[in-house]
Design an enzyme around this catalytic site. Structure first.
Site, PDB file in Angstrom:
ATOM      1  N   ASP A   1       0.859  -1.181   0.000  1.00 56.49           N
ATOM      2  CA  ASP A   1       0.000   0.000   0.000  1.00 56.49           C
ATOM      3  C   ASP A   1       0.898   1.234   0.000  1.00 56.49           C
ATOM      4  O   ASP A   1       1.866   1.323   0.758  1.00 56.49           O
ATOM      5  CB  ASP A   1      -0.889  -0.004   1.254  1.00 56.49           C
ATOM      6  CG  ASP A   1      -1.972   1.058   1.203  1.00 56.49           C
ATOM      7  OD1 ASP A   1      -3.156   0.685   1.213  1.00 56.49           O
ATOM      8  OD2 ASP A   1      -1.639   2.260   1.154  1.00 56.49           O
ATOM      9  N   ILE A   2       0.541   2.190  -0.848  1.00 61.07           N
ATOM     10  CA  ILE A   2       1.361   3.396  -0.986  1.00 61.07           C
ATOM     11  C   ILE A   2       1.435   4.180   0.331  1.00 61.07           C
ATOM     12  O   ILE A   2       2.417   4.873   0.593  1.00 61.07           O
ATOM     13  CB  ILE A   2       0.817   4.265  -2.159  1.00 61.07           C
ATOM     14  CG1 ILE A   2       1.909   5.166  -2.712  1.00 61.07           C
ATOM     15  CG2 ILE A   2      -0.421   5.045  -1.763  1.00 61.07           C
ATOM     16  CD1 ILE A   2       1.572   5.720  -4.088  1.00 61.07           C
TER      17      ILE A   2
ATOM     18  N   ASN B   1     -12.498  -2.926   3.800  1.00 60.87           N
ATOM     19  CA  ASN B   1     -13.488  -1.845   3.899  1.00 60.87           C
ATOM     20  C   ASN B   1     -14.479  -1.946   2.749  1.00 60.87           C
ATOM     21  O   ASN B   1     -14.079  -2.166   1.598  1.00 60.87           O
ATOM     22  CB  ASN B   1     -12.784  -0.488   3.858  1.00 60.87           C
ATOM     23  CG  ASN B   1     -11.831  -0.303   5.025  1.00 60.87           C
ATOM     24  OD1 ASN B   1     -12.058  -0.836   6.097  1.00 60.87           O
ATOM     25  ND2 ASN B   1     -10.752   0.439   4.808  1.00 60.87           N
TER      26      ASN B   1
ATOM     27  N   GLN C   1     -14.133   2.811   2.513  1.00 64.42           N
ATOM     28  CA  GLN C   1     -13.585   2.342   1.240  1.00 64.42           C
ATOM     29  C   GLN C   1     -13.362   3.540   0.338  1.00 64.42           C
ATOM     30  O   GLN C   1     -14.252   4.389   0.177  1.00 64.42           O
ATOM     31  CB  GLN C   1     -14.537   1.338   0.563  1.00 64.42           C
ATOM     32  CG  GLN C   1     -13.921   0.709  -0.696  1.00 64.42           C
ATOM     33  CD  GLN C   1     -14.799  -0.367  -1.321  1.00 64.42           C
ATOM     34  OE1 GLN C   1     -15.944  -0.594  -0.901  1.00 64.42           O
ATOM     35  NE2 GLN C   1     -14.270  -1.027  -2.341  1.00 64.42           N
TER      36      GLN C   1
ATOM     37  N   HIS D   1     -10.330  -5.038  -1.844  1.00 67.87           N
ATOM     38  CA  HIS D   1      -8.951  -5.324  -1.436  1.00 67.87           C
ATOM     39  C   HIS D   1      -8.917  -5.629   0.052  1.00 67.87           C
ATOM     40  O   HIS D   1      -9.760  -5.162   0.815  1.00 67.87           O
ATOM     41  CB  HIS D   1      -8.031  -4.142  -1.761  1.00 67.87           C
ATOM     42  CG  HIS D   1      -8.576  -2.832  -1.303  1.00 67.87           C
ATOM     43  ND1 HIS D   1      -9.517  -2.130  -2.036  1.00 67.87           N
ATOM     44  CD2 HIS D   1      -8.350  -2.103  -0.181  1.00 67.87           C
ATOM     45  CE1 HIS D   1      -9.834  -1.024  -1.383  1.00 67.87           C
ATOM     46  NE2 HIS D   1      -9.157  -0.986  -0.253  1.00 67.87           N
TER      47      HIS D   1
ATOM     48  N   HIS E   1      -6.545  -5.352   3.358  1.00 66.77           N
ATOM     49  CA  HIS E   1      -5.362  -4.731   3.954  1.00 66.77           C
ATOM     50  C   HIS E   1      -4.729  -5.718   4.930  1.00 66.77           C
ATOM     51  O   HIS E   1      -5.410  -6.219   5.830  1.00 66.77           O
ATOM     52  CB  HIS E   1      -5.750  -3.498   4.786  1.00 66.77           C
ATOM     53  CG  HIS E   1      -6.303  -2.353   4.021  1.00 66.77           C
ATOM     54  ND1 HIS E   1      -5.538  -1.263   3.651  1.00 66.77           N
ATOM     55  CD2 HIS E   1      -7.554  -2.083   3.576  1.00 66.77           C
ATOM     56  CE1 HIS E   1      -6.300  -0.378   3.021  1.00 66.77           C
ATOM     57  NE2 HIS E   1      -7.532  -0.850   2.966  1.00 66.77           N
TER      58      HIS E   1
END
Ligand code: 5GP
Ligand code: ZN
Length: 141
Positions: free
Chosen positions: A30-31, A87, A94, A100, A102
């Protein structure tokens, strides 16, 4: 889906730091890196959210989570725990509407990740809880 950022990442049209890939999922950092190693696992098939998964897709995607969790545990010896979060819809935070999961390694209570569960234990009667569970159960297909 042409305009979906995660579909573009899966296709390699947007760069990402890949952790794992097979025919079912693509996993990448994740960025935002909420904590070091924060990883997203996404189904290659575009589904908006949990409500859109078939049983088969859910089984296949969730089957990939433990081995990625174990890889994080091995890669970060100082990791003390792992939160897995999914989410769904804007109300539930979300922001990218390609489903996705996490995987957020945990290092301490002050590592930057917070989750609060309100506790209403005892506020509903046994009868109210029974009615609620019955109502949910009748909608399960
Ligand atoms: P959500 O809030 O929808 O559960 O999570 C979306 C996540 O996607 C956020 O944690 C955000 O940092 C991450 N994200 C959004 N755009 C990109 C991107 O272009 N690359 C990567 N690696 N992560 C992204
Ligand atoms: Zn997509």
């Amino acid at each position: 889906m042409t305009d979906c950022i995660f579909c573009k990442i899966i296709k390699g049209e947007i760069p990402s730091s890949k952790v794992y890939e097979d025919d079912i999922v693509y996993a990448f950092l994740d960025i935002s890196q909420t904590t070091p190693g924060h990883t997203l696992v996404v189904p290659k098939k575009h589904v908006d959210d949990i409500f859109a998964y078939s049983d088969e897709l859910a089984a296949n995607v969730l089957a990939r989570l433990p081995k990625i969790a174990r890889a994080l545990d091995a890669a970060f010896p100082e990791m003390e725990g792992l939160n897995i979060l999914n989410n769904n819809r804007e109300m539930a935070y979300q922001t990218v509407f390609h489903s996705h999961w996490h995987l957020i390694p945990r290092y301490s209570q002050e590592d930057g990740f917070k989750l609060t569960f309100a506790t209403h234990t005892g506020e509903m009667s046994a009868e109210e809880l029974k009615q609620m569970s019955t109502n949910i159960a009748k909608h399960i297909e």
